[in-house]
Design a protein around this motif. Structure first.
Motif, PDB file in Angstrom:
ATOM      1  N   PRO A   1      -4.564   9.301 -10.265  1.00  0.00           N
ATOM      2  CA  PRO A   1      -5.767   9.927  -9.697  1.00  0.00           C
ATOM      3  C   PRO A   1      -7.007   9.020  -9.735  1.00  0.00           C
ATOM      4  N   GLU A   2      -7.092   8.127 -10.705  1.00  0.00           N
ATOM      5  CA  GLU A   2      -8.268   7.251 -10.818  1.00  0.00           C
ATOM      6  C   GLU A   2      -8.145   5.997  -9.949  1.00  0.00           C
ATOM      7  N   VAL A   3      -7.035   5.268 -10.083  1.00  0.00           N
ATOM      8  CA  VAL A   3      -6.843   4.008  -9.366  1.00  0.00           C
ATOM      9  C   VAL A   3      -5.402   3.903  -8.894  1.00  0.00           C
ATOM     10  N   ASN A   4      -5.232   3.453  -7.660  1.00  0.00           N
ATOM     11  CA  ASN A   4      -3.914   3.189  -7.092  1.00  0.00           C
ATOM     12  C   ASN A   4      -3.766   1.685  -6.897  1.00  0.00           C
ATOM     13  N   VAL A   5      -2.533   1.198  -6.967  1.00  0.00           N
ATOM     14  CA  VAL A   5      -2.287  -0.233  -6.806  1.00  0.00           C
ATOM     15  C   VAL A   5      -1.122  -0.426  -5.833  1.00  0.00           C
ATOM     16  N   LEU A   6      -1.365  -1.260  -4.831  1.00  0.00           N
ATOM     17  CA  LEU A   6      -0.331  -1.669  -3.889  1.00  0.00           C
ATOM     18  C   LEU A   6      -0.023  -3.146  -4.119  1.00  0.00           C
ATOM     19  N   GLY A   7       1.236  -3.513  -4.075  1.00  0.00           N
ATOM     20  CA  GLY A   7       1.630  -4.920  -4.085  1.00  0.00           C
ATOM     21  C   GLY A   7       2.134  -5.263  -2.701  1.00  0.00           C
ATOM     22  N   PHE A   8       1.891  -6.495  -2.251  1.00  0.00           N
ATOM     23  CA  PHE A   8       2.353  -6.862  -0.918  1.00  0.00           C
ATOM     24  C   PHE A   8       2.797  -8.313  -0.861  1.00  0.00           C
ATOM     25  N   MET A   9       3.656  -8.581   0.118  1.00  0.00           N
ATOM     26  CA  MET A   9       4.120  -9.924   0.406  1.00  0.00           C
ATOM     27  C   MET A   9       4.196 -10.056   1.921  1.00  0.00           C
ATOM     28  N   GLU A  10       3.678 -11.161   2.437  1.00  0.00           N
ATOM     29  CA  GLU A  10       3.708 -11.423   3.870  1.00  0.00           C
ATOM     30  C   GLU A  10       4.167 -12.852   4.100  1.00  0.00           C
ATOM     31  N   GLY A  11       4.777 -13.073   5.228  1.00  0.00           N
ATOM     32  CA  GLY A  11       5.193 -14.418   5.596  1.00  0.00           C
ATOM     33  C   GLY A  11       4.909 -14.672   7.058  1.00  0.00           C
ATOM     34  N   ALA A  12       4.489 -15.902   7.352  1.00  0.00           N
ATOM     35  CA  ALA A  12       4.242 -16.285   8.741  1.00  0.00           C
ATOM     36  C   ALA A  12       5.573 -16.614   9.399  1.00  0.00           C
ATOM     37  N   LEU A  13       5.918 -15.893  10.429  1.00  0.00           N
ATOM     38  CA  LEU A  13       7.137 -16.199  11.168  1.00  0.00           C
ATOM     39  C   LEU A  13       6.924 -17.447  12.014  1.00  0.00           C
TER      40      LEU A  13
END
Length: 167
Positions: free
Chosen positions: A13-25
């Protein structure tokens, strides 16, 4: 063209965390290159309807290609992006924030035997003002328009459009 994935790491409820990874095709450098840039990061956010406060941190790594043997090469970029978003209604969100980049630049020189040698590493920083608009086209599709205006560093502006699809 880029491809990425994100995962909701913490739902609180206080803080949410997303992790992400991206790559250039694909990327246009001196010539077209494939799969030479990767980004890893996290986004911390707190929702206080109708506002969302967020902080994104990321590291972007650029792998050298054969065309970059005798020139400067940006090997890595550290990014911090604080942002405030405002939900104008159930379909439109407006956002603004800053992005700070720390660029690590490796300077190479061409040797007589056609091998490259690292002469030195330097660093630079840039800061940009970000403005954006997101439109919820359908429950699975969001269209986003974003503008980045450099306020320090190299100068210039960038306008981008992206589509986010939920699978």
């Amino acid at each position: 063209a880029w491809l990425g994935i994100n995962y909701h790491l913490i739902d609180h409820p206080e803080v949410n965390v997303l992790g992400f990874m991206e790559g250039a095709l694909t990327e246009q450098r001196k010539s077209m290159v494939y799969g030479k840039t990767v980004v890893l990061g996290t986004t911390f956010y707190r929702s206080m309807d109708p506002l969302v406060l967020s902080l994104t941190t990321a590291y972007q790594h650029h792998f050298k290609d054969d065309q970059e043997l005798s020139k400067d090469h940006i090997s890595g970029v550290l990014m911090l992006n604080p942002q405030v978003s405002f939900a104008a209604n159930d379909q439109i969100t407006l956002s603004s924030g800053l992005t700070w980049h720390y660029l690590a630049v490796d300077r190479y020189s061409h040797q007589l035997n056609n091998a490259s040698a690292l002469n030195m590493s330097t660093a630079a920083t840039t800061t940009s003002l970000n403005l954006g608009l997101a439109y919820l086209y359908s429950p699975q599709t969001t269209l986003m328009l974003r503008n980045h205006f450099d306020v320090s560093g190299r100068g210039g502006a960038e306008i981008g459009v992206s589509v986010q699809m939920r699978l």
